[in-house]
Scaffold this active site. Structure first.
Site, PDB file in Angstrom:
ATOM      1  N   CYS A   6      -0.851   0.593   7.411  1.00 30.68           N
ATOM      2  CA  CYS A   6      -1.314   0.890   6.050  1.00 30.68           C
ATOM      3  C   CYS A   6      -2.723   1.450   6.043  1.00 30.68           C
ATOM      4  CB  CYS A   6      -1.281  -0.373   5.209  1.00 30.68           C
ATOM      5  SG  CYS A   6       0.389  -0.919   4.919  1.00 30.68           S
ATOM      6  N   ALA A  65      26.816 -46.068   2.605  1.00 29.72           N
ATOM      7  CA  ALA A  65      27.365 -46.550   3.879  1.00 29.72           C
ATOM      8  C   ALA A  65      28.619 -45.768   4.277  1.00 29.72           C
ATOM      9  CB  ALA A  65      27.675 -48.037   3.770  1.00 29.72           C
ATOM     10  N   ASP A  75      28.989 -32.821   5.012  1.00 32.35           N
ATOM     11  CA  ASP A  75      28.898 -32.389   3.605  1.00 32.35           C
ATOM     12  C   ASP A  75      29.548 -31.040   3.325  1.00 32.35           C
ATOM     13  OD1 ASP A  75      27.423 -34.652   3.357  1.00 32.35           O
ATOM     14  OD2 ASP A  75      25.496 -33.664   3.009  1.00 32.35           O
ATOM     15  N   GLU A  85      16.732 -28.854   5.653  1.00 31.00           N
ATOM     16  CA  GLU A  85      17.545 -29.675   4.742  1.00 31.00           C
ATOM     17  C   GLU A  85      18.504 -30.554   5.527  1.00 31.00           C
ATOM     18  OE1 GLU A  85      19.242 -28.454   1.124  1.00 31.00           O
ATOM     19  OE2 GLU A  85      17.992 -26.682   0.909  1.00 31.00           O
ATOM     20  N   THR A  87      18.691 -37.177  11.493  1.00 30.32           N
ATOM     21  CA  THR A  87      18.535 -36.896  12.930  1.00 30.32           C
ATOM     22  C   THR A  87      17.647 -35.677  13.149  1.00 30.32           C
ATOM     23  OG1 THR A  87      20.792 -37.721  13.173  1.00 30.32           O
ATOM     24  CG2 THR A  87      19.823 -36.612  15.075  1.00 30.32           C
ATOM     25  N   ALA A 143      22.244 -41.282   2.001  1.00 24.97           N
ATOM     26  CA  ALA A 143      23.703 -41.347   1.853  1.00 24.97           C
ATOM     27  C   ALA A 143      24.089 -42.813   1.736  1.00 24.97           C
ATOM     28  CB  ALA A 143      24.404 -40.703   3.046  1.00 24.97           C
ATOM     29  N   THR A 192      25.025 -32.686   9.193  1.00 22.19           N
ATOM     30  CA  THR A 192      25.107 -32.403   7.757  1.00 22.19           C
ATOM     31  C   THR A 192      26.192 -31.367   7.482  1.00 22.19           C
ATOM     32  OG1 THR A 192      22.794 -32.960   7.435  1.00 22.19           O
ATOM     33  CG2 THR A 192      23.775 -31.537   5.774  1.00 22.19           C
ATOM     34  N   ARG A 205      21.474 -21.174  -5.790  1.00 27.33           N
ATOM     35  CA  ARG A 205      22.294 -20.945  -6.975  1.00 27.33           C
ATOM     36  C   ARG A 205      21.546 -21.395  -8.234  1.00 27.33           C
ATOM     37  NH1 ARG A 205      25.248 -23.579  -3.182  1.00 27.33           N
ATOM     38  NH2 ARG A 205      25.298 -25.537  -4.316  1.00 27.33           N
ATOM     39  N   GLU A 240       0.837  -1.209   0.000  1.00 28.78           N
ATOM     40  CA  GLU A 240       0.000   0.000   0.000  1.00 28.78           C
ATOM     41  C   GLU A 240       0.867   1.252   0.000  1.00 28.78           C
ATOM     42  OE1 GLU A 240      -0.305  -2.628   1.947  1.00 28.78           O
ATOM     43  OE2 GLU A 240      -2.376  -3.016   2.548  1.00 28.78           O
TER      44      GLU A 240
HETATM   45  N1  LIG Z   1      20.179 -36.742   0.712  1.00 31.27           N
HETATM   46  C1  LIG Z   1      19.774 -35.740   1.449  1.00 31.27           C
HETATM   47  O1  LIG Z   1      18.773 -35.100   1.137  1.00 31.27           O
HETATM   48  C2  LIG Z   1      20.555 -35.377   2.663  1.00 31.27           C
HETATM   49  C3  LIG Z   1      20.265 -34.181   3.318  1.00 31.27           C
HETATM   50  C4  LIG Z   1      20.991 -33.861   4.460  1.00 31.27           C
HETATM   51  C5  LIG Z   1      21.935 -34.734   4.940  1.00 31.27           C
HETATM   52  N2  LIG Z   1      22.194 -35.877   4.294  1.00 31.27           N
HETATM   53  C6  LIG Z   1      23.189 -36.859   4.803  1.00 31.27           C
HETATM   54  O2  LIG Z   1      22.870 -37.114   6.159  1.00 31.27           O
HETATM   55  C7  LIG Z   1      24.075 -37.402   6.867  1.00 31.27           C
HETATM   56  C8  LIG Z   1      24.114 -36.568   8.137  1.00 31.27           C
HETATM   57  O3  LIG Z   1      23.048 -36.989   8.974  1.00 31.27           O
HETATM   58  P1  LIG Z   1      22.783 -36.401  10.413  1.00 31.27           P
HETATM   59  O4  LIG Z   1      21.537 -37.020  10.928  1.00 31.27           O
HETATM   60  O5  LIG Z   1      24.020 -36.462  11.226  1.00 31.27           O
HETATM   61  O6  LIG Z   1      22.558 -34.849  10.056  1.00 31.27           O
HETATM   62  P2  LIG Z   1      21.691 -33.717  10.771  1.00 31.27           P
HETATM   63  O7  LIG Z   1      20.377 -34.234  11.175  1.00 31.27           O
HETATM   64  O8  LIG Z   1      21.725 -32.549   9.871  1.00 31.27           O
HETATM   65  O9  LIG Z   1      22.557 -33.338  12.061  1.00 31.27           O
HETATM   66  C9  LIG Z   1      22.425 -34.098  13.235  1.00 31.27           C
HETATM   67  C10 LIG Z   1      23.097 -33.383  14.386  1.00 31.27           C
HETATM   68  O10 LIG Z   1      22.427 -32.158  14.656  1.00 31.27           O
HETATM   69  C11 LIG Z   1      22.478 -31.882  16.049  1.00 31.27           C
HETATM   70  N3  LIG Z   1      21.093 -31.680  16.468  1.00 31.27           N
HETATM   71  C12 LIG Z   1      20.424 -30.517  16.327  1.00 31.27           C
HETATM   72  N4  LIG Z   1      19.176 -30.627  16.746  1.00 31.27           N
HETATM   73  C13 LIG Z   1      19.010 -31.898  17.163  1.00 31.27           C
HETATM   74  C14 LIG Z   1      17.903 -32.619  17.719  1.00 31.27           C
HETATM   75  N5  LIG Z   1      16.731 -32.055  17.935  1.00 31.27           N
HETATM   76  N6  LIG Z   1      18.090 -33.918  18.013  1.00 31.27           N
HETATM   77  C15 LIG Z   1      19.287 -34.508  17.805  1.00 31.27           C
HETATM   78  N7  LIG Z   1      20.350 -33.865  17.295  1.00 31.27           N
HETATM   79  C16 LIG Z   1      20.220 -32.584  16.982  1.00 31.27           C
HETATM   80  C17 LIG Z   1      23.190 -33.054  16.690  1.00 31.27           C
HETATM   81  O11 LIG Z   1      24.566 -32.713  16.779  1.00 31.27           O
HETATM   82  P3  LIG Z   1      25.309 -32.104  18.080  1.00 31.27           P
HETATM   83  O12 LIG Z   1      25.948 -33.236  18.755  1.00 31.27           O
HETATM   84  O13 LIG Z   1      26.298 -31.140  17.484  1.00 31.27           O
HETATM   85  O14 LIG Z   1      24.294 -31.414  18.909  1.00 31.27           O
HETATM   86  C18 LIG Z   1      23.036 -34.145  15.677  1.00 31.27           C
HETATM   87  O15 LIG Z   1      24.047 -35.108  15.723  1.00 31.27           O
HETATM   88  C19 LIG Z   1      25.206 -37.092   5.917  1.00 31.27           C
HETATM   89  O16 LIG Z   1      25.710 -38.302   5.382  1.00 31.27           O
HETATM   90  C20 LIG Z   1      24.568 -36.274   4.824  1.00 31.27           C
HETATM   91  O17 LIG Z   1      25.207 -36.467   3.580  1.00 31.27           O
HETATM   92  C21 LIG Z   1      21.531 -36.215   3.160  1.00 31.27           C
END
Ligand SMILES: NC(=O)c1ccc[n+]([C@@H]2O[C@H](COP(=O)([O-])OP(=O)(O)OC[C@H]3O[C@@H](n4cnc5c(N)ncnc54)[C@H](OP(=O)(O)O)[C@@H]3O)[C@@H](O)[C@H]2O)c1
Length: 321
Positions: free
Chosen positions: A56, A135, A171, A235, A239, A133, A167, A178, A24
């Protein structure tokens, strides 16, 4: 849009984003004196609160606008009441014109205002067997270049992109929008207790990054809400995704499913504590689109919302493209 008596356009405006003038104000500035006696047509009920910009509804009254036609009542309790103010000042008000269409256009924002927290879209790129991902932890790339470009467009529409430290460490993602036109880069957000190495891409100056040393999803969303983030793209890995899904903080899933199988490696979602099929929550499929051209890898993009389909849910569209 400001219209004269013959329906001709006097001036137009739109809201460029948080902290910038509302539509507005932009249109009234452009119109100047020509706004006197005009009809203002707006999607959202003109606000009556002073945030970072002035109310507004008051500005429309002061500019001498005779009539205001709007689609959607303001779902933000702080800002509502503009229609009442306008009517009280003698302005003719027509409310609810194409309200359904406006609600669709403003879907994430409207939901965020209702929920008083950001709307959360969880985006994931998975193999046919639901893995994110291999193994050995490698995940680049499961999905095709076309899917990744599509995901960049999704990033560009969001206010913030959220990952866990897992992540970020595995990664070293850039988390910028982008290959697409982005009016501004979304805020990058990392949640978790671990430190990021100073060389992390997330700490470069390609976009702003917020490091939240917490594992509490509510705390994360509250911090983002305070920064006026209304749409967050989750993203993270399995976890963080499980932490949000497990307490009902995911409002939409966008899953890119790639035509490949891994058979091992982490699955898209960590343990939700579900032990029997009857306890599995059902989601509603909104769309299923093929992404990519023939001759290259083609993925399927699924868009879902929580809960079973309700009466009136449109047929999911299936599109080749
Ligand atoms: N293909 C896809 O779309 C995609 C997307 C993303 C990731 N990935 C893959 O996923 C893998 C990583 O997985 P991830 O599970 O470790 O990643 P994540 O979920 O991004 O990070 C997990 C970490 O975040 C912290 N955290 C924050 N809030 C949390 C909560 N509420 N509960 C528990 N932890 C929490 C913890 O670390 P702290 O100990 O630091 O607190 C935990 O270890 C990689 O291999 C990556 O390549 C794939």
């Amino acid at each position: 849009v400001l219209l004269d008596d013959d329906g001709a356009v006097i001036a137009e405006g739109f809201h460029r984003g948080a902290g910038t003038p509302h539509a507005e104000a932009v249109a009234l500035d452009a119109a100047g004196e020509r706004a006197r006696g005009a009809t203002a047509v707006v999607t959202l009920e003109p606000c009556r609160h002073t945030g970072r910009t002035g109310p507004c509804a008051q500005r429309l009254v002061e500019a001498g606008v005779a009539r205001v036609v709007f689609a959607q009542s303001d779902p933000n309790p702080m800002a509502a009441g503009g229609a009442t103010l306008l009517r009280g000042a003698g302005v003719e008000v027509v409310a609810g014109v194409m309200a359904g269409e406006a609600e669709t256009v403003n879907r994430e924002w409207s939901a965020a205002m209702r929920l008083q927290r950001p709307f959360v879209t969880w985006k994931t790129g998975v193999t046919l067997d639901g893995r994110v991902a291999a193994a050995d932890g490698t995940s680049r790339w499961i999905t095709s270049a076309a899917s990744r470009r599509d995901a960049h467009a999704l990033r560009a529409k969001c206010d913030a992109i959220l990952v866990g430290t897992g992540t970020a460490l595995a990664d070293d993602p850039a988390l910028t929008a982008r290959e697409v036109e982005a009016a501004r880069q979304p805020l990058r957000v990392v949640a978790g207790l671990r430190d990021l190495p100073p060389s992390s891409r997330l700490l470069d100056d390609a976009a702003e990054t917020l490091v939240l040393r917490t594992r509490d999803p509510h705390e994360v969303l509250a911090a983002l809400w305070r920064r006026e983030c209304r749409h967050v793209l989750l993203e993270g890995g399995p976890t963080l995704a499980a932490a949000f899904v497990g307490i009902g903080l995911v409002d939409e899933v966008v899953a890119y499913v790639a035509p490949t199988l891994l058979g091992a490696g982490p699955s898209a979602l960590g343990d939700l504590g579900i032990r029997t099929i009857a306890d599995a929550p059902r989601w509603c499929l909104l769309s299923a689109d093929v992404i990519g051209d023939a001759g290259s890898q083609r993925d399927v993009r699924l868009t879902l919302t929580p809960g079973p389909p309700r009466p009136g849910t449109p047929e999911p569209h299936r599109k080749d493209g």
